[in-house]
Motif scaffolding. Structure first.
Motif, PDB file in Angstrom:
ATOM      1  N   SER A   1       0.790  -1.240   0.000  1.00  0.00           N
ATOM      2  CA  SER A   1       0.000   0.000   0.000  1.00  0.00           C
ATOM      3  C   SER A   1       0.814   1.278   0.000  1.00  0.00           C
ATOM      4  O   SER A   1       0.306   2.339  -0.376  1.00  0.00           O
ATOM      5  CB  SER A   1      -0.931   0.010   1.217  1.00  0.00           C
TER       6      SER A   1
ATOM      7  N   ARG B   1       1.852   2.645   2.801  1.00  0.00           N
ATOM      8  CA  ARG B   1       1.662   3.347   4.076  1.00  0.00           C
ATOM      9  C   ARG B   1       2.788   2.982   5.038  1.00  0.00           C
ATOM     10  O   ARG B   1       3.467   1.957   4.883  1.00  0.00           O
ATOM     11  CB  ARG B   1       0.308   3.023   4.689  1.00  0.00           C
TER      12      ARG B   1
ATOM     13  N   THR C   1       3.656   4.529  -4.645  1.00  0.00           N
ATOM     14  CA  THR C   1       2.540   5.403  -4.312  1.00  0.00           C
ATOM     15  C   THR C   1       2.525   5.707  -2.822  1.00  0.00           C
ATOM     16  O   THR C   1       3.265   5.096  -2.045  1.00  0.00           O
ATOM     17  CB  THR C   1       1.196   4.770  -4.757  1.00  0.00           C
ATOM     18  N   ALA C   2       1.690   6.662  -2.433  1.00  0.00           N
ATOM     19  CA  ALA C   2       1.573   7.107  -1.042  1.00  0.00           C
ATOM     20  C   ALA C   2       2.944   7.533  -0.505  1.00  0.00           C
ATOM     21  O   ALA C   2       3.617   8.362  -1.107  1.00  0.00           O
ATOM     22  CB  ALA C   2       0.920   6.026  -0.188  1.00  0.00           C
TER      23      ALA C   2
ATOM     24  N   PRO D   1      -7.617  12.519  -3.112  1.00  0.00           N
ATOM     25  CA  PRO D   1      -8.018  11.647  -2.000  1.00  0.00           C
ATOM     26  C   PRO D   1      -9.242  12.123  -1.227  1.00  0.00           C
ATOM     27  O   PRO D   1     -10.068  11.300  -0.807  1.00  0.00           O
ATOM     28  CB  PRO D   1      -6.771  11.628  -1.113  1.00  0.00           C
TER      29      PRO D   1
ATOM     30  N   ILE E   1      -8.476   6.280   2.587  1.00  0.00           N
ATOM     31  CA  ILE E   1      -8.107   6.255   1.173  1.00  0.00           C
ATOM     32  C   ILE E   1      -6.601   6.124   1.037  1.00  0.00           C
ATOM     33  O   ILE E   1      -6.088   5.279   0.279  1.00  0.00           O
ATOM     34  CB  ILE E   1      -8.586   7.527   0.454  1.00  0.00           C
ATOM     35  N   GLN E   2      -5.862   6.940   1.764  1.00  0.00           N
ATOM     36  CA  GLN E   2      -4.405   6.950   1.654  1.00  0.00           C
ATOM     37  C   GLN E   2      -3.767   5.689   2.225  1.00  0.00           C
ATOM     38  O   GLN E   2      -2.638   5.347   1.861  1.00  0.00           O
ATOM     39  CB  GLN E   2      -3.844   8.188   2.355  1.00  0.00           C
TER      40      GLN E   2
ATOM     41  N   ARG F   1      -4.269   3.113  -1.422  1.00  0.00           N
ATOM     42  CA  ARG F   1      -4.718   3.873  -2.581  1.00  0.00           C
ATOM     43  C   ARG F   1      -5.130   2.965  -3.737  1.00  0.00           C
ATOM     44  O   ARG F   1      -6.085   3.258  -4.463  1.00  0.00           O
ATOM     45  CB  ARG F   1      -3.604   4.839  -3.021  1.00  0.00           C
TER      46      ARG F   1
ATOM     47  N   LEU G   1      -6.948   8.144  -9.306  1.00  0.00           N
ATOM     48  CA  LEU G   1      -6.852   8.644  -7.941  1.00  0.00           C
ATOM     49  C   LEU G   1      -5.547   9.420  -7.843  1.00  0.00           C
ATOM     50  O   LEU G   1      -4.462   8.849  -7.784  1.00  0.00           O
ATOM     51  CB  LEU G   1      -6.885   7.490  -6.943  1.00  0.00           C
TER      52      LEU G   1
ATOM     53  N   THR H   1      -0.027   8.475  -8.767  1.00  0.00           N
ATOM     54  CA  THR H   1      -1.434   8.415  -9.157  1.00  0.00           C
ATOM     55  C   THR H   1      -1.790   6.997  -9.600  1.00  0.00           C
ATOM     56  O   THR H   1      -1.082   6.377 -10.379  1.00  0.00           O
ATOM     57  CB  THR H   1      -1.718   9.411 -10.298  1.00  0.00           C
TER      58      THR H   1
END
Length: 478
Positions: A171, A173, A196-197, A372, A386-387, A390, A407, A412
């Motif tokens: 993810s 995160r 991402t993120a 987001p 959401i974050q 994503r 997104l 993205t």
């Protein structure tokens, strides 16, 4: 060697489960050729390139899993080359996985030592992070978090093996805390969380090593890294004997009082991206011309919702959420052409379940380009949720609205109704400014108007949007 221009399918994105499946396949077919040895050898190759020229030892942090085993193999190989190495680990050798236990024993048999504490008193030429890899499923706290904080504070380069410790590879995160790597050497394939993120900020420069594994041995995956544009993302060359009617008529609705600029930015971007003609319908009826781009035509928004000759309609930039805006969106949903929904059009959908149902039932292509916050409102969750994942959020939106979804944000995510997704690798923080999303909407609309398929147009626009204002993701493969 540098990454060569290949299709996104050539750079699939693998979850942790995918990677583990690939590892099991390899182990079954090559029982005497471990991937751990290959990963450690790959880390050694990068050490000479990345270590500073201080002549200080390399600090290797080994964790309790196979990621730690990779680091221990690197330690043994570096020491065999006469390079000074300091190894630190809090792992219990009796509880290590089989291959990692063998790497631990081989390091000790070579005369190496393992420090049980973080040796922060000395200077180092490089830190190799092998604390926690893709198998991490908990937040890091206590002593684990302290080790990562100490590693982050060292004044030398940091090389993460596979993923920076603490970064969720699926993810992007952060699990409590994470190592901030200057470089990440990832194995077998790219992972969504690296792109991402929080991934791009923590991974640093990304390097990919397949470890000699044939990509066809890896499991099939719906995700891909959008590293460059392929043939399907390019429009055919224009014949000299052409006219504007061949390249699409884009309609754009938005521009309420105080927000007209959003609509004009969208229109200008559509022209710049090659649309044959663009008509904007601004809700602020005081605006009848764009002196900065007089090629833009103007009409009432109501006229555009009924205009059968449009090739594509975009609605949302600067639209507002008043009664008239709601009525215009309701009138736009039946449009017999591709429809791009952005900004306040998305907020209106989120606030009206009946409009949302109408959008999901459209027989023509629908494209959503939420940030987001807008995605959170559409799904009825928080922005943090959401974050936190994503990819999952974008794919859920795509399924819910039967739409192509971008997104927006760091990396993205472009999700398609058939379950495929791509993570874009261009762009950067320079896109975090007012009007950036409006420009993307115009670019998407222009490509749609010129006949590009909806999913391809969205991927191409997102990629070009990042390239126009920056450069593609630095990435290296071996």
């Amino acid at each position: 060697m540098p990454i060569t221009p290949l299709s996104p399918a050539s750079f699939p994105l693998y979850t942790a489960a995918d990677i583990h499946a690939g590892e099991h396949i390899w182990a079954a077919e090559h029982p005497h050729d471990t991937l751990m040895e290959k990963a450690g050898a790959a880390a050694v190759e990068w050490t000479g390139t990345l270590a500073d020229d201080s002549g200080e030892p390399v600090l290797i942090l080994a964790g309790p899993g196979n990621n730690g085993g990779d680091a221990l193999v690197a330690a043994r190989r570096l020491a065999a080359q006469g390079i000074r190495v300091v190894v630190a680990s809090r792992a219990d050798p009796a509880r290590l996985p089989r291959d990692a236990a063998r790497a631990w024993d081989a390091w000790l048999q070579q005369g190496g030592a393992v420090l049980p504490h973080f040796p922060s008193s000395q200077r180092y030429s490089l830190v190799i992070d092998g604390l926690f890899g893709i198998g991490l499923t908990r937040d890091l706290t206590g002593e684990d978090a302290r080790w990562i904080a100490q590693a982050n504070a060292l004044p030398c380069p940091r090389l993460a093996l596979d993923v920076p410790s603490g970064l969720d590879s699926d993810s992007g995160r952060i699990r409590g805390c994470a190592l901030r790597a200057d470089h990440t050497l990832t194995f077998l394939g790219l992972k969504p969380g690296l792109l991402t993120a929080e991934g791009p900020d923590y991974a640093g420069t990304l390097h990919l090593d397949m470890l000699g594994v044939d990509p066809t041995m890896m499991p099939a995956t719906p995700g891909g890294a959008l590293i460059h544009l392929e043939a399907r993302h390019h429009l055919p060359s224009r014949a000299r004997n052409s006219h504007k009617g061949q390249f699409g008529h884009v309609g754009i609705i938005g521009g309420n009082s105080g927000m007209v600029g959003a609509c004009l930015i969208t229109g200008r971007a559509a022209l710049h991206q090659g649309a044959g003609s663009v008509t904007v319908g601004v809700l602020d009826d005081r605006i009848a011309v764009d002196y900065g781009e007089p090629r833009l035509m103007f009409a009432t928004p109501e006229h555009l919702t009924a205009a059968a000759q449009l090739s594509v309609l975009a609605i949302g930039p600067g639209l507002g959420q008043g009664v008239r805006a709601h009525t215009l969106l309701e009138a736009a949903l039946p449009a017999p052409c591709p429809l791009v929904l952005d900004a306040d059009a998305l907020n209106l959908l989120a606030g009206d379940p009946e409009l949302a149902k109408q959008a999901a039932r459209r027989p023509h292509p629908t494209l959503l380009t939420p940030h987001p916050g807008e995605a959170a409102r559409l799904l009825g969750v928080s922005g943090m949720e959401i974050q936190a994942n994503r990819v999952e959020a974008a794919c859920t939106l795509s399924r819910t609205y039967h739409a192509e979804v971008a997104l927006k944000g760091a990396g993205t995510v472009i999700a398609h109704p058939d379950g495929r997704y791509a993570i874009n690798t261009t762009g950067g923080p320079w896109l975090a400014q007012a009007g950036s999303g409006d420009r993307l909407t115009g670019m998407v609309a222009a490509l749609l108007g010129q006949g590009m398929a909806a999913g391809d147009a969205l991927e191409a626009a997102v990629w070009l949007h990042g390239c126009d204002m920056g450069t593609a993701m630095p990435s290296t493969a071996r």
